[in-house]
Every structure is written in structure tokens, then in C-alpha cells.
Design an enzyme around this catalytic site. Structure first.
Site, mmCIF file in Angstrom:
data_model
loop_
_atom_site.group_PDB
_atom_site.id
_atom_site.type_symbol
_atom_site.label_atom_id
_atom_site.label_comp_id
_atom_site.label_asym_id
_atom_site.label_seq_id
_atom_site.Cartn_x
_atom_site.Cartn_y
_atom_site.Cartn_z
ATOM 1 N N ASN B 374 77.794 27.860 35.018
ATOM 2 C CA ASN B 374 77.284 28.233 36.257
ATOM 3 C C ASN B 374 76.750 29.372 36.478
ATOM 4 O O ASN B 374 75.432 29.727 36.424
ATOM 5 C CB ASN B 374 78.557 27.832 37.473
ATOM 6 N N ASP B 375 77.574 30.621 36.504
ATOM 7 C CA ASP B 375 76.782 32.026 36.576
ATOM 8 C C ASP B 375 76.008 32.175 35.614
ATOM 9 O O ASP B 375 74.973 33.005 35.995
ATOM 10 C CB ASP B 375 78.264 32.882 36.810
ATOM 11 N N ILE B 376 76.022 31.777 34.574
ATOM 12 C CA ILE B 376 75.206 32.338 33.414
ATOM 13 C C ILE B 376 73.781 31.834 33.245
ATOM 14 O O ILE B 376 73.138 32.077 32.581
ATOM 15 C CB ILE B 376 75.977 32.281 31.926
ATOM 16 N N THR B 415 82.331 33.792 39.967
ATOM 17 C CA THR B 415 81.993 34.822 40.772
ATOM 18 C C THR B 415 81.807 34.575 42.295
ATOM 19 O O THR B 415 81.577 35.489 43.047
ATOM 20 C CB THR B 415 80.619 35.379 40.395
#
Lengths: 98, 448
Positions: B374-376, B415
Site C-alpha cells: 500500500n504505502d510504497i 501509516t
């Protein structure tokens, strides 16, 4: 051994570590953490050293606990690394067969 | 305070350790590095065991520890590797702390080295166990309410306590500095989570190494100094590499984690999400020429790497698709986490690429298959200067023609940020367990 000699050894070793670790391929960073973590169990020698000239029961008990946890770190660490590295192995064997 | 050690044997052991780390340079030589490490440490232990008093006590502690360590390491699941490393690391720190304590109680220890080694040791211990508890899911909250001023304040008190101890080596100051260091370990690690986790793990690895070196100074043992320096540097370089991958400085990770957005009101119900079935995904992928697979922590949790390999091989062999794997340096919860899992599934190295090698290939890819990441991949890192991950290099999956995202739900990444990628025009969401969804795609690919 005086402090400055020890410091020289420390810094030269740090340089060796620096050049080795930058050369390590990112795909092996997890085994690197695991292997180096297991090796850091070498601190067990410190416990041996204190135990060697300890007379009191309290100090012996503390040293026993220190050796115990360092030993878990060493054996557990190497066993986990072995499990990780085993996964990197089979593919190579196939490569050789080809 | 000396154990028998011959300089030549110490040299040999140090060489074993250096070669052991060196062995990890290439996957081909990796398997020998563990054996070299074991040989080195066995030699070190057996040589000193021969010469010390209280051998039985030491030997029994080693045997009990070995049984516990090997038992734990065989019992844990592969998904639990990051927390296992954290836990073992914490025990190393505890050992170093206990050694410093006994050296202090012996009352002939060095007044400068010993407090440093005790502080580092107990910091590593409490920090590692918070990291362990977080990775294991025992602690879900982040201690954001602990402000960085408190941490920095504690750090200065620690320094003062050390100085005080150096001038008045009384036990009470030693206790104070140990206690503060213990709390500091909890409060520093407690605030860090998610994608910053690999950095913490690497850093705690470095502190154990440095602590071995400091203990080496305490007991005047060259081998400990050499080994500790090697490992300390290795951990610090890893932490540095991870920081670079996130465009953060080590200081900002430790003392100033960017304020995370509140999780309310982020979801806008007006945003349209397009979903797809595994059959649709199989159809799209079967007709593609080039597919890039982006794995993340979700793949590790779902243990989807084996079925992912089946899918990749099927696409390559049956459909003649070019398949590549893109790995972000901080994907997963420890450095190199994804690589271990892909290696476990026996996916050849030549298909696996790092961030900088593959990032400009997304524009030429037909499909980006994002599985459990997700965040990457979050474009906010580029567009939103206020977001927690702004400036972090991401994988540009949105540049490919179609983005397929496998996710259990529309939840946030670690996050706590929303991901605009989910609402992009070329994105199709596949909701479900990463393993099940991929398995269904494989089934459809086989029958198509």
C-alpha cells in the site's frame, strides 16, 4: 592492552565492516540482519570473563542469566538464519542442473 | 578480569566472522556464511570454556539457552521472522546489560565503559521487545502522545547520570541511568511503526553490535571489539539504506516521526472505486505483454508467495508474458523481507528487481499487479507535501496501463494514509485474501 590500541582495532574493524556490508546484495539483507544478530551473541565471552573471577553468588546468578540469554540469541539466531538461507539454496541447485 | 585467549585464535575467529558476512555478498555463497559464523562462535565459546572457572554453571546455561533458542526458531512461522530477529536481538541486549551489572557489582570495573554498555544493553532490550510486541500485534497503539521533547530530555538526563557516575561511581547512579535507558528504549521505539519498522530493527541490531564492542573495552577483549565494530557498522549501514529508501534522516525517524493524519474523514464516499473479479484479472493479464508484480507485507501475511509463483510461471510459459517483480526497499517489516519470501517460493533472482532498476519500466508495462502493498505505491508521497510519507520514493505503478490491486479491504496502510491510487481511472481493485484471489486467477488462467 591500552585504550588507544583498542580504539585503533575498533576503528579498523569498522572500516572492514563498512566495505563488506556495502557490497552485500539487497536481497540478502534479511539474512545479514539475522546472521549478524547471532554473531553479536559473542558478548557471551564477557559473561565468562566476569564469571571467571566472581566469588559472590549474586554475581554468579547474574552471569548465569547473561549466558542463558546470550546463548538463546546465538543458537536461535543461527537457526533462524539457517531457515532463511535454506530458501535461497534450492534455486541454485536447479541452476547447476541446467 | 581476563579469560584465556590466544591472539592467533582470536585472529582466526575474527576472520571467520569477516568471511561469514562477506559470504552474503552473493546468493551463491550465502549458505556458507551461516556455517562460518557458527564455526567462529563455537571456537570462541569452547576455547574460553576450557580455561574458565565455574565451567559447569556456564555450560548448563549454554545448553538450556541452546534448547530454548533452537526450539523457538523451529516453531515460529515464516511470517514471524522479523519479530523473531527482534526478540533474539533483545536477548543479546539483555545479556550485555547483565554483564555490565555484574561487572559493576564486582566493583573493579571501568567507570566510563560500563555505564555506556549497560545503557546501550538495556536500551536494546526494551526497544527490541517493544518492536517485537508491535510486529506480533500485541501492541496496536503508537505512543504518539509522548512528545519528542520528553525523549530528548530523557537522553540528556541519561548523559548527566553517566557523567555523575563517572565522578561518583555509586550504585544508585548506575540504577538511575539504567532505568532511564530502559524507558528511553520503550518511548523511542514505541512511537515508530509501519514502514519505519525495518529502520528500527536495523538500528537495534547496530546497538547490540556496538554494545559488544563496548563490553570488549570493559573486559579488554580484542575479539569482542572487532566483532562488535563489524556488526555495529553493518546495522548502521542497513538503517541508513532504509532511511534513504524513505527519504528520511535517521534523526527524524527516531525523534520526530511525522505526525500521522487522523483516520477519520479521510474516506470520501463520492470517490468511485472500480472492482474486478479474479476472472477479469486473469483475462487482462493473459492478454498483457508485460506485467510487473509488486509484493508487500500483505503477501507475507497471506503466505501468497507460492501461488504467486504459479501465476508468474503460468503467465510466462503459457501466455508468453514478460513478468518482473518489483521490490521496494522497505516493503515488509524488515530489510529484505520480500526477497526471503520470494526465494522461499523459488522465484528465480533474474525476475526480481529493486526500486531504482525497475521504476522507469512501469510506463511500458501493461499491468501492475500490486499484492498486499500500500504505502510504497502511494502517490501522495509525490503530490501531497503535508502527508506523512511525502518525499519517499515510491514504485510508480500508476504509470502502467492497468493497475490491479489485491487487498483484503479498503483499509489504510500502516501509516494510516488514504491511497489515491485506489480511485485512479486505470485501477481495478480485487478484494479478498491475497492467496485466495491469486489462486483463483491461477485457476482461470489455466482454463482460459
Amino acid at each position: 592492552m591500552d585504550f588507544s590500541t583498542e580504539l585503533i582495532i575498533f576503528i579498523l574493524s569498522a572500516f572492514i565492516g563498512y566495505y563488506i556490508v556495502w557490497g552485500i546484495t539487497p536481497s540478502l539483507h534479511a539474512p545479514l540482519m539475522s546472521v549478524s544478530n547471532a554473531i553479536s551473541g559473542i558478548v557471551i565471552l564477557g559473561a565468562f570473563s566476569v564469571l571467571n573471577d566472581s566469588p559472590s553468588d549474586l554475581i554468579s546468578t547474574i552471569c548465569f542469566l547473561a549466558i542463558l540469554s546470550a546463548s538463546v540469541n546465538i543458537f536461535g539466531g543461527f537457526a533462524v538464519s539457517q531457515r532463511m538461507l535454506k530458501m535461497f539454496k534450492p534455486h541454485q541447485n536447479k541452476g547447476r542442473k541446467k | 578480569m581476563n579469560i584465556y585467549s590466544s591472539p592467533l585464535i582470536n585472529l582466526a575467529i575474527a576472520c571467520f566472522f569477516i568471511l561469514s558476512l562477506r559470504g552474503l555478498t552473493f546468493p551463491k555463497s550465502a549458505h556458507r556464511s551461516n556455517i562460518l559464523g557458527i564455526m567462529g562462535i563455537c571456537l570462541a565459546i569452547s576455547i574460553s570454556l576450557i580455561s574458565i572457572r565455574h565451567q559447569f554453571l556456564a555450560l548448563s546455561a549454554i545448553v538450556i539457552g541452546a534448547i530454548i533458542g533452537i526450539y523457538i526458531s523451529q516453531k515460529i512461522k515464516l511470517t514471524a521472522l522479523p519479530q523473531a530477529v527482534a526478540a533474539f536481538n533483545g536477548l543479546g541486549g539483555l545479556a550485555a546489560f547483565l554483564i555490565s551489572c555484574s561487572a559493576v557489582l564486582e566493583e573493579n570495573s571501568d567507570i566510563i565503559d560500563t555505564p555506556v554498555s549497560a545503557a546501550l544493553g538495556i536500551f536494546t532490550f526494551s526497544g527490541s521487545f517493544i518492536a517485537f510486541a508491535k510486529l506480533q500485534g500485541l501492541i496496536k497503539i503508537n505512543f504518539h502522545q509522548i512528545s519528542q521533547t520528553i525523549n530528548i530530555g530523557l537522553f540528556f538526563i541519561l548523559i548527566l547520570a553517566m557523567l555523575r557516575y563517572a565522578y561518583h561511581p555509586e550504585l544508585i547512579y548506575f540504577c538511575i541511568l539504567s532505568g532511564i535507558s530502559f524507558i528511553l528504549g520503550i518511548s523511542v521505539t514505541g512511537r515508530i511503526g509501519g514502514a519505519d519498522m525495518p529502520i528500527v530493527i536495523a538500528l537495534l541490531n547496530a546497538t547490540t553490535g556496538l554494545d559488544s564492542a563496548v563490553i570488549g573495552f570493559v573486559i579488554n577483549n580484542i575479539l569482542l571489539i572487532t566483532t562488535g565494530a563489524l556488526i555495529g557498522v553493518s546495522g548502521m549501514i542497513l538503517a541508513y539504506i532504509m532511511c534513504q529508501a524513505m527519504n528520511r534522516s535517521l534523526f527524524s525517524v527516531l525523534f520526530n516521526p511525522k505526525a500521522l493524519q487522523t483516520e477519520t474523514d479521510v474516506f470520501d464516499n463520492d470517490k468511485i472505486i472500480k472492482t474486478a473479479s479474479p476472472a477479469d484479472a486473469a483475462f487482462i493479464m493473459g492478454n498483457a505483454r508485460k506485467i510487473i508484480i509488486v509484493p508487500g507485507y500483505g503477501m507475507a501475511v497471506a503466505q501468497a508467495q507460492h501461488v504467486l509463483k504459479q501465476m508468474a510461471m503460468l503467465l510466462i510459459k503459457k501466455y508468453n508474458v514478460e513478468v518482473k517483480f518489483a521490490i521496494h526497499p522497505v516493503a515488509g517489516r524488515m530489510p529484505g523481507h520480500m526477497n526471503v519470501l520470494l526465494a522461499e517460493a523459488d522465484i528465480p533472482y533474474e525476475y526480481i528487481f529493486g526500486l531504482s532498476d525497475i521504476n522507469n519500466e512501469f510506463s511500458s508495462a501493461d499491468v501492475a499487479y500490486v499484492i498486499g502493498a500500500n504505502d510504497i505505491t502511494n502517490p501522495l508521497a509525490k503530490t501531497d507535501a503535508t502527508s506523512a510519507i511525502f518525499g519517499m520514493p515510491i514504485l510508480d505503478v500508476s504509470k502502467s496501463k492497468t493497475v490491479l490491486i489485491v487487498k483484503r479491504s479498503l483499509s489504510f496502510g500502516y501509516t494510516g494514509l488514504d491511497n489515491p491510487l485506489f480511485y485512479a481511472d486505470n485501477t481495478l481493485m480485487l478484494f479478498g485474501d491475497a492467496q485466495k484471489v491469486t489462486a483463483e486467477i491461477v485457476k482461470d488462467l489455466e482454463h482460459q
